[in-house]
Design a protein around this motif. Structure first.
Motif, PDB file in Angstrom:
ATOM      1  N   GLY A   1     -12.024 -15.654  -9.912  1.00 54.42           N
ATOM      2  CA  GLY A   1     -10.569 -15.766  -9.850  1.00 54.42           C
ATOM      3  C   GLY A   1     -10.102 -17.130  -9.388  1.00 54.42           C
ATOM      4  O   GLY A   1      -9.053 -17.621  -9.816  1.00 54.42           O
ATOM      5  N   ALA A   2     -10.887 -17.754  -8.501  1.00 59.33           N
ATOM      6  CA  ALA A   2     -10.532 -19.097  -8.045  1.00 59.33           C
ATOM      7  C   ALA A   2     -10.601 -20.100  -9.192  1.00 59.33           C
ATOM      8  O   ALA A   2      -9.790 -21.027  -9.277  1.00 59.33           O
ATOM      9  N   ARG A   3     -11.551 -19.905 -10.075  1.00 59.36           N
ATOM     10  CA  ARG A   3     -11.709 -20.829 -11.209  1.00 59.36           C
ATOM     11  C   ARG A   3     -10.724 -20.526 -12.325  1.00 59.36           C
ATOM     12  O   ARG A   3     -10.198 -21.438 -12.970  1.00 59.36           O
ATOM     13  N   PHE A   4     -10.445 -19.237 -12.511  1.00 56.10           N
ATOM     14  CA  PHE A   4      -9.530 -18.819 -13.579  1.00 56.10           C
ATOM     15  C   PHE A   4      -8.495 -17.864 -12.991  1.00 56.10           C
ATOM     16  O   PHE A   4      -8.621 -16.634 -13.128  1.00 56.10           O
ATOM     17  N   PRO A   5      -7.461 -18.361 -12.319  1.00 58.86           N
ATOM     18  CA  PRO A   5      -6.494 -17.494 -11.625  1.00 58.86           C
ATOM     19  C   PRO A   5      -5.831 -16.463 -12.524  1.00 58.86           C
ATOM     20  O   PRO A   5      -5.481 -15.363 -12.064  1.00 58.86           O
ATOM     21  N   GLY A   6      -5.650 -16.790 -13.786  1.00 60.01           N
ATOM     22  CA  GLY A   6      -5.004 -15.853 -14.684  1.00 60.01           C
ATOM     23  C   GLY A   6      -5.774 -14.559 -14.864  1.00 60.01           C
ATOM     24  O   GLY A   6      -5.206 -13.553 -15.306  1.00 60.01           O
ATOM     25  N   LEU A   7      -7.064 -14.558 -14.509  1.00 54.53           N
ATOM     26  CA  LEU A   7      -7.880 -13.356 -14.658  1.00 54.53           C
ATOM     27  C   LEU A   7      -7.723 -12.389 -13.492  1.00 54.53           C
ATOM     28  O   LEU A   7      -8.172 -11.243 -13.571  1.00 54.53           O
ATOM     29  N   ILE A   8      -7.107 -12.844 -12.397  1.00 57.87           N
ATOM     30  CA  ILE A   8      -7.107 -12.042 -11.173  1.00 57.87           C
ATOM     31  C   ILE A   8      -6.462 -10.669 -11.356  1.00 57.87           C
ATOM     32  O   ILE A   8      -7.038  -9.662 -10.920  1.00 57.87           O
ATOM     33  N   PRO A   9      -5.290 -10.540 -11.992  1.00 58.46           N
ATOM     34  CA  PRO A   9      -4.749  -9.178 -12.172  1.00 58.46           C
ATOM     35  C   PRO A   9      -5.715  -8.257 -12.916  1.00 58.46           C
ATOM     36  O   PRO A   9      -5.845  -7.076 -12.560  1.00 58.46           O
ATOM     37  N   GLY A  10      -6.394  -8.786 -13.926  1.00 60.39           N
ATOM     38  CA  GLY A  10      -7.364  -7.983 -14.657  1.00 60.39           C
ATOM     39  C   GLY A  10      -8.572  -7.627 -13.811  1.00 60.39           C
ATOM     40  O   GLY A  10      -9.086  -6.503 -13.875  1.00 60.39           O
ATOM     41  N   ILE A  11      -9.028  -8.597 -12.995  1.00 58.86           N
ATOM     42  CA  ILE A  11     -10.153  -8.327 -12.089  1.00 58.86           C
ATOM     43  C   ILE A  11      -9.783  -7.210 -11.121  1.00 58.86           C
ATOM     44  O   ILE A  11     -10.573  -6.289 -10.875  1.00 58.86           O
ATOM     45  N   ASN A  12      -8.574  -7.280 -10.565  1.00 46.82           N
ATOM     46  CA  ASN A  12      -8.154  -6.241  -9.626  1.00 46.82           C
ATOM     47  C   ASN A  12      -8.013  -4.880 -10.311  1.00 46.82           C
ATOM     48  O   ASN A  12      -8.306  -3.844  -9.717  1.00 46.82           O
ATOM     49  N   ALA A  13      -7.570  -4.902 -11.571  1.00 44.56           N
ATOM     50  CA  ALA A  13      -7.452  -3.634 -12.301  1.00 44.56           C
ATOM     51  C   ALA A  13      -8.824  -2.995 -12.513  1.00 44.56           C
ATOM     52  O   ALA A  13      -8.984  -1.775 -12.368  1.00 44.56           O
ATOM     53  N   VAL A  14      -9.818  -3.828 -12.824  1.00 39.68           N
ATOM     54  CA  VAL A  14     -11.186  -3.310 -12.980  1.00 39.68           C
ATOM     55  C   VAL A  14     -11.705  -2.790 -11.640  1.00 39.68           C
ATOM     56  O   VAL A  14     -12.327  -1.723 -11.563  1.00 39.68           O
ATOM     57  N   SER A  15     -11.425  -3.541 -10.559  1.00 41.13           N
ATOM     58  CA  SER A  15     -11.854  -3.114  -9.231  1.00 41.13           C
ATOM     59  C   SER A  15     -11.222  -1.772  -8.858  1.00 41.13           C
ATOM     60  O   SER A  15     -11.871  -0.912  -8.265  1.00 41.13           O
ATOM     61  N   ALA A  16      -9.942  -1.604  -9.217  1.00 37.52           N
ATOM     62  CA  ALA A  16      -9.258  -0.350  -8.907  1.00 37.52           C
ATOM     63  C   ALA A  16      -9.924   0.831  -9.605  1.00 37.52           C
ATOM     64  O   ALA A  16     -10.071   1.916  -9.020  1.00 37.52           O
ATOM     65  N   LYS A  17     -10.333   0.630 -10.847  1.00 36.10           N
ATOM     66  CA  LYS A  17     -10.990   1.712 -11.592  1.00 36.10           C
ATOM     67  C   LYS A  17     -12.378   2.017 -11.026  1.00 36.10           C
ATOM     68  O   LYS A  17     -12.883   3.136 -11.193  1.00 36.10           O
ATOM     69  N   ALA A  18     -12.991   1.016 -10.369  1.00 38.64           N
ATOM     70  CA  ALA A  18     -14.329   1.219  -9.814  1.00 38.64           C
ATOM     71  C   ALA A  18     -14.307   1.945  -8.476  1.00 38.64           C
ATOM     72  O   ALA A  18     -15.346   2.411  -8.009  1.00 38.64           O
ATOM     73  N   LEU A  19     -13.126   2.039  -7.861  1.00 39.50           N
ATOM     74  CA  LEU A  19     -13.041   2.724  -6.572  1.00 39.50           C
ATOM     75  C   LEU A  19     -13.335   4.204  -6.749  1.00 39.50           C
ATOM     76  O   LEU A  19     -12.959   4.816  -7.744  1.00 39.50           O
ATOM     77  N   GLY A  20     -13.996   4.774  -5.766  1.00 32.79           N
ATOM     78  CA  GLY A  20     -14.323   6.191  -5.849  1.00 32.79           C
ATOM     79  C   GLY A  20     -14.247   6.876  -4.499  1.00 32.79           C
ATOM     80  O   GLY A  20     -14.207   6.218  -3.457  1.00 32.79           O
ATOM     81  N   ASP A  21     -14.210   8.195  -4.511  1.00 28.74           N
ATOM     82  CA  ASP A  21     -14.156   8.970  -3.283  1.00 28.74           C
ATOM     83  C   ASP A  21     -15.560   9.167  -2.725  1.00 28.74           C
ATOM     84  O   ASP A  21     -16.535   9.276  -3.480  1.00 28.74           O
ATOM     85  N   SER A  22     -15.665   9.240  -1.409  1.00 25.36           N
ATOM     86  CA  SER A  22     -16.955   9.489  -0.767  1.00 25.36           C
ATOM     87  C   SER A  22     -16.712   9.931   0.663  1.00 25.36           C
ATOM     88  O   SER A  22     -15.601   9.800   1.194  1.00 25.36           O
ATOM     89  N   SER A  23     -17.756  10.451   1.306  1.00 20.00           N
ATOM     90  CA  SER A  23     -17.662  10.814   2.712  1.00 20.00           C
ATOM     91  C   SER A  23     -19.032  10.699   3.362  1.00 20.00           C
ATOM     92  O   SER A  23     -20.073  10.794   2.683  1.00 20.00           O
ATOM     93  N   SER A  24     -19.028  10.486   4.674  1.00 24.12           N
ATOM     94  CA  SER A  24     -20.269  10.437   5.447  1.00 24.12           C
ATOM     95  C   SER A  24     -19.936  10.767   6.889  1.00 24.12           C
ATOM     96  O   SER A  24     -18.781  10.687   7.319  1.00 24.12           O
ATOM     97  N   VAL A  25     -20.945  11.147   7.653  1.00 20.85           N
ATOM     98  CA  VAL A  25     -20.813  11.407   9.081  1.00 20.85           C
ATOM     99  C   VAL A  25     -21.878  10.587   9.786  1.00 20.85           C
ATOM    100  O   VAL A  25     -23.065  10.684   9.447  1.00 20.85           O
ATOM    101  N   ASN A  26     -21.450   9.765  10.753  1.00 24.00           N
ATOM    102  CA  ASN A  26     -22.411   8.866  11.378  1.00 24.00           C
ATOM    103  C   ASN A  26     -21.970   8.530  12.795  1.00 24.00           C
ATOM    104  O   ASN A  26     -20.844   8.846  13.205  1.00 24.00           O
ATOM    105  N   THR A  27     -22.842   7.862  13.533  1.00 19.84           N
ATOM    106  CA  THR A  27     -22.525   7.366  14.865  1.00 19.84           C
ATOM    107  C   THR A  27     -21.242   6.550  14.796  1.00 19.84           C
ATOM    108  O   THR A  27     -21.037   5.780  13.863  1.00 19.84           O
ATOM    109  N   SER A  28     -20.392   6.685  15.799  1.00 18.41           N
ATOM    110  CA  SER A  28     -19.037   6.131  15.716  1.00 18.41           C
ATOM    111  C   SER A  28     -19.013   4.661  15.370  1.00 18.41           C
ATOM    112  O   SER A  28     -18.276   4.239  14.464  1.00 18.41           O
TER     113      SER A  28
END
Length: 425
Positions: free
Chosen positions: A255-282
């Motif tokens: 994105g730093a090299r090609f700023p115009g791609l950033i909205p598209g990069i973020n859109a791809v990142s948004a689609k890659a987000l997923g739900d998850s859960s874990s239980v661990n030491t605080s």
């Protein structure tokens, strides 16, 4: 020696560098500075984005003041230069834990407390709100221990290093506990309509909004009876090392090299987000890996203004056409009684804006800062802002009391530097 902070945006050249290993060494440094007409500052690990740690006089490195000094079932005394990661490890070995903390473990405890590191919590505030005692070396070379009820206590917990050199801290601790971390994807639109219920329902709420999208990654942490259900080694590496650091770093560089791609990069990142859960030491749930270098500005606003602040920030980015890769992070804390805590006297919400380090965007920070200050915001002491004493005196009810106390304890400004001259006057 030239001191450079973690982000690489602050540098300073002290006249002398010392690594004290005892309180007597700190006293000697303070007395030498006073006698020679120099200034003295104790630096942490450089995780502040402001010049709060810089000095042209004697710079004290904290590495020799580290480790647990004493521990009981409900309190622990720690040398001020101890990094948070080491305290976490040593408390865990004793079956103990802090009730709340931020997500960066590289900070020294003194640096984190003095700049108001806060984390997120519905009922429990940041590190300064878990302090029971502080030991400081004052400008006249005396060593003092301050406790609740002492005039200095509520001032010194978030003291910016302006009142003395912090040498040890006593924290309130509790038996080690587990947290359940749940990650889920929500739209910013839905979050804005349910902020009160989200905050009320969770002990710890933290969410990240991806600019140029409506997507947010919402993280909630709540105490859990067990058993532990930590992520597998591969799952931890995939989420925390690869996706949130290596791949994200590559996306920032692209994105730093090609700023115009950033909205598209973020859109791809948004689609890659997923739900998850874990239980661990605080502390393993609280703490995060942050390898991608960035610049950050963070403001605390009254919690009732959070939705408006987020809407205006979103509209500002849309209106200006800025291309912002980094998510905007949101956290909450209860009121604090430390005079210069950003949460002093009011439930607070924190909005943190980041920018990739190689592509600074001062206009972005300036525009967001205008929104936050108009809503009564208080800037994080260790993160970028342009507010001076004239603004801060109106933002903090006890600001005048703090400055008067500083003037009495350090009339020669032994502990000051240009940043403190600006924010304290």
């Amino acid at each position: 020696m030239v001191f450079v902070n973690w982000a690489g945006n602050q540098t300073g050249t002290p006249a002398e560098v010392r690594t004290p290993s005892s309180i007597d060494d700190v006293v000697s440094a303070v007395q030498d500075a006073a006698r020679e007409g120099r200034r003295v500052r104790m630096v942490g690990t450089g995780h502040s984005f402001t010049g709060v740690a810089l000095t042209d006089g004697i710079l004290l490195r904290p590495g020799g003041l580290s480790g647990i000094l004493s521990a009981d079932d409900d309190r622990v005394t720690v040398a001020a230069g101890t990094p948070l990661w080491r305290l976490n490890d040593e408390l865990d070995r004793r079956g103990l834990a802090l009730a709340n903390m931020g997500d960066i473990t590289a900070q020294t405890l003194a640096g984190a407390i003095q700049t108001g590191t806060h984390g997120t919590g519905r009922d429990t505030g940041g590190l300064a709100d878990q302090v029971l005692e502080l030991e400081l070396v004052l400008a006249d070379g005396t060593v003092t221990t301050v406790k609740p009820g002492d005039e200095l206590f509520d001032a010194a917990r978030v003291g910016l290093g302006a009142l003395g050199v912090l040498t040890s801290i006593t924290f309130r601790v509790e038996p080690a506990f587990l947290l359940e971390n749940v990650r889920r994807v929500m739209s910013l639109t839905d979050i804005l309509g349910s902020l009160d219920s989200l905050t009320a329902a969770n002990e710890h709420l933290d969410f990240f909004w991806l600019p140029h999208t409506d997507a947010c990654l919402v993280k909630t942490n709540n105490r859990h009876a067990g058993p532990a259900r930590p992520p597998s080694a591969f799952k931890y590496w995939l989420d925390n090392v690869f996706l949130e650091n290596k791949l994200f770093g590559a996306a920032c560089a692209l994105g730093a090299r090609f700023p115009g791609l950033i909205p598209g990069i973020n859109a791809v990142s948004a689609k890659a987000l997923g739900d998850s859960s874990s239980v661990n030491t605080s502390y393993k749930i609280f703490n995060s890996l942050r390898d991608v270098r960035f610049l950050e500005m963070e403001y605390a606003v009254p919690r009732e203004h959070l939705a408006q602040a987020l809407r205006e920030t979103r509209d500002l980015i849309d209106r200006t056409g800025w291309k912002i890769t980094f998510p905007v992070e949101v956290r909450v804390t209860p009121p604090s009684d430390a005079w210069l805590s950003t949460a002093y006297g009011r439930p607070s919400a924190y909005i943190a804006c980041h920018i990739y380090r190689p592509t600074p965007n001062p206009a972005y920070f300036e525009g967001v800062e205008e929104i936050m200050t108009r809503l009564g915001g208080r800037p994080h002491w260790g993160k970028l802002h342009t507010r001076d004493a004239s603004y801060l005196a109106k933002a903090y009810p006890r600001f005048g009391d703090f400055v008067a106390l500083r003037d009495r304890l350090d009339p020669r400004r032994l502990f000051t530097n240009p940043y403190l001259d600006s924010v304290l006057g």
